[in-house]
Design a protein around this motif. Structure first.
Motif, PDB file in Angstrom:
ATOM      1  N   SER A 246       0.811  -1.221   0.000  1.00  0.00           N
ATOM      2  CA  SER A 246       0.000   0.000   0.000  1.00  0.00           C
ATOM      3  C   SER A 246       0.842   1.267   0.000  1.00  0.00           C
ATOM      4  N   ARG A 247       2.124   1.137   0.351  1.00  0.00           N
ATOM      5  CA  ARG A 247       3.019   2.297   0.351  1.00  0.00           C
ATOM      6  C   ARG A 247       3.902   2.337  -0.895  1.00  0.00           C
ATOM      7  N   GLY A 248       3.625   1.454  -1.849  1.00  0.00           N
ATOM      8  CA  GLY A 248       4.393   1.449  -3.090  1.00  0.00           C
ATOM      9  C   GLY A 248       5.758   0.806  -2.953  1.00  0.00           C
ATOM     10  N   ARG A 249       5.895  -0.109  -2.014  1.00  0.00           N
ATOM     11  CA  ARG A 249       7.188  -0.759  -1.775  1.00  0.00           C
ATOM     12  C   ARG A 249       7.109  -2.237  -2.157  1.00  0.00           C
ATOM     13  N   ILE A 250       8.287  -2.838  -2.297  1.00  0.00           N
ATOM     14  CA  ILE A 250       8.381  -4.256  -2.622  1.00  0.00           C
ATOM     15  C   ILE A 250       9.441  -4.879  -1.724  1.00  0.00           C
ATOM     16  N   ASN A 251       9.209  -6.134  -1.338  1.00  0.00           N
ATOM     17  CA  ASN A 251      10.130  -6.842  -0.452  1.00  0.00           C
ATOM     18  C   ASN A 251      11.153  -7.604  -1.294  1.00  0.00           C
ATOM     19  N   SER A 252      12.402  -7.173  -1.244  1.00  0.00           N
ATOM     20  CA  SER A 252      13.452  -7.811  -2.055  1.00  0.00           C
ATOM     21  C   SER A 252      13.624  -9.275  -1.696  1.00  0.00           C
ATOM     22  N   ALA A 253      13.542  -9.578  -0.413  1.00  0.00           N
ATOM     23  CA  ALA A 253      13.714 -10.968   0.015  1.00  0.00           C
ATOM     24  C   ALA A 253      12.638 -11.855  -0.587  1.00  0.00           C
ATOM     25  N   HIS A 254      11.422 -11.305  -0.704  1.00  0.00           N
ATOM     26  CA  HIS A 254      10.323 -12.078  -1.303  1.00  0.00           C
ATOM     27  C   HIS A 254      10.592 -12.334  -2.781  1.00  0.00           C
ATOM     28  N   ILE A 255      11.165 -11.369  -3.471  1.00  0.00           N
ATOM     29  CA  ILE A 255      11.490 -11.530  -4.891  1.00  0.00           C
ATOM     30  C   ILE A 255      12.514 -12.641  -5.075  1.00  0.00           C
ATOM     31  N   TYR A 256      13.548 -12.636  -4.235  1.00  0.00           N
ATOM     32  CA  TYR A 256      14.578 -13.681  -4.329  1.00  0.00           C
ATOM     33  C   TYR A 256      13.999 -15.051  -3.998  1.00  0.00           C
ATOM     34  N   LYS A 257      13.074 -15.087  -3.061  1.00  0.00           N
ATOM     35  CA  LYS A 257      12.441 -16.359  -2.695  1.00  0.00           C
ATOM     36  C   LYS A 257      11.624 -16.912  -3.863  1.00  0.00           C
ATOM     37  N   ILE A 258      10.912 -16.036  -4.575  1.00  0.00           N
ATOM     38  CA  ILE A 258      10.144 -16.469  -5.743  1.00  0.00           C
ATOM     39  C   ILE A 258      11.062 -17.057  -6.795  1.00  0.00           C
TER      40      ILE A 258
END
Length: 270
Positions: A246-258
């Motif tokens: 909701s704040r326009g952010r993304i979790n880098s750790a989640h991207i690497y996990k995907i």
């Protein structure tokens, strides 16, 4: 789908077919004698029960007995479905008996080391060529490509920078905003954020949604997802979806996990 997954799916379907066959045979045994025969004459429809008693062929009009008509109709359907199940079971059993469930890479691993090196070098060469190949990119608002990735490509958002950098770090071949080969019914053309090329020749699509607070953006991407679905792009299989919070952010750790869970397994035998 790997051959082992296909074999497991066939096993599940075989269990379903055997269970259905058992139920149909039980229903047939409990059904009343006779066969349903429907005759249309002069616009009138009559239903008959055909049976054989002591060698004599009998025909009984059951037009006014709906429960008996339904029972004989169900019996007729059960007879057809029994043949259907028997054929499927025979085919599945024969296929499973002769199927080689080894992964293709396991077969290659049994080849001489020199041949394996040749094949590996070829894969690496093709991967490098594909990574550098020209492709049809999205022509929409190129001036909005204002964020630079670690390898020098300009993208539209900081979130896309994170995804692109992660894919590049893992050595995964991908194209940014490459034209999707199919249009929707209205002729719309789509350019997925990332088209990922797998070692076996298949592709994955990765779409990142960064403006879901914008209703028009949501509607536009609903059309996009429908076009993907109509062309066999399935979420969790060959379509990856992520979004900003909701704040326009993304979790880098989640991207690497995907990437580690959804993409790297395709590279296990590289």
């Amino acid at each position: 789908m790997k051959l082992k997954d296909l074999y497991d799916a066939m096993q599940r379907e075989l269990r379903v077919q055997r269970k259905m066959l058992g139920q149909l045979r039980a229903a047939k045994c409990c059904a009343e004698d006779g066969t349903l025969y429907i005759r249309t004459r002069g616009g009138r429809v009559d239903c008959y029960a055909l049976s054989t008693v002591e060698g004599r062929r009998l025909q009984t009009n059951i037009t006014k007995d709906p429960s008996r008509i339904e029972a004989l109709a169900e019996k007729s359907a059960a007879q057809r479905l029994i043949l259907f199940c028997e054929q499927n079971i025979e085919l599945l059993e024969r296929m499973m008996k002769h199927m080689d469930r080894r992964d293709p890479q396991d077969i290659i691993a049994e080849m001489p080391a020199q041949v394996q090196r040749i094949l590996k070098n070829r894969r690496l060469r093709l991967r490098a060529e594909q990574n550098q190949a020209d492709y049809e990119k999205c022509p929409k608002d190129p001036r909005k490509h204002i964020h630079e990735t670690c390898y020098g490509e300009m993208v539209r958002s900081k979130s896309e920078v994170i995804i692109a950098n992660a894919l590049y770090t893992y050595g995964i071949i991908f194209h940014y905003e490459e034209k999707f080969p199919y249009c929707d019914e209205d002729g719309r053309t789509y350019y997925p954020d990332f088209t990922i090329y797998l070692p076996d020749g298949r592709t994955l699509i990765w779409e990142h949604f960064g403006m879901l607070r914008n209703l028009d953006y949501c509607i536009e991407n609903a059309y996009r997802l429908r076009a993907y679905q109509m062309n066999d792009r399935i979420i969790g299989e060959n379509l990856i979806l992520t979004q900003d919070d909701s704040r326009g952010r993304i979790n880098s750790a989640h991207i690497y996990k995907i990437i580690e869970e959804k993409i790297l397994p395709f590279y296990e035998h590289e």
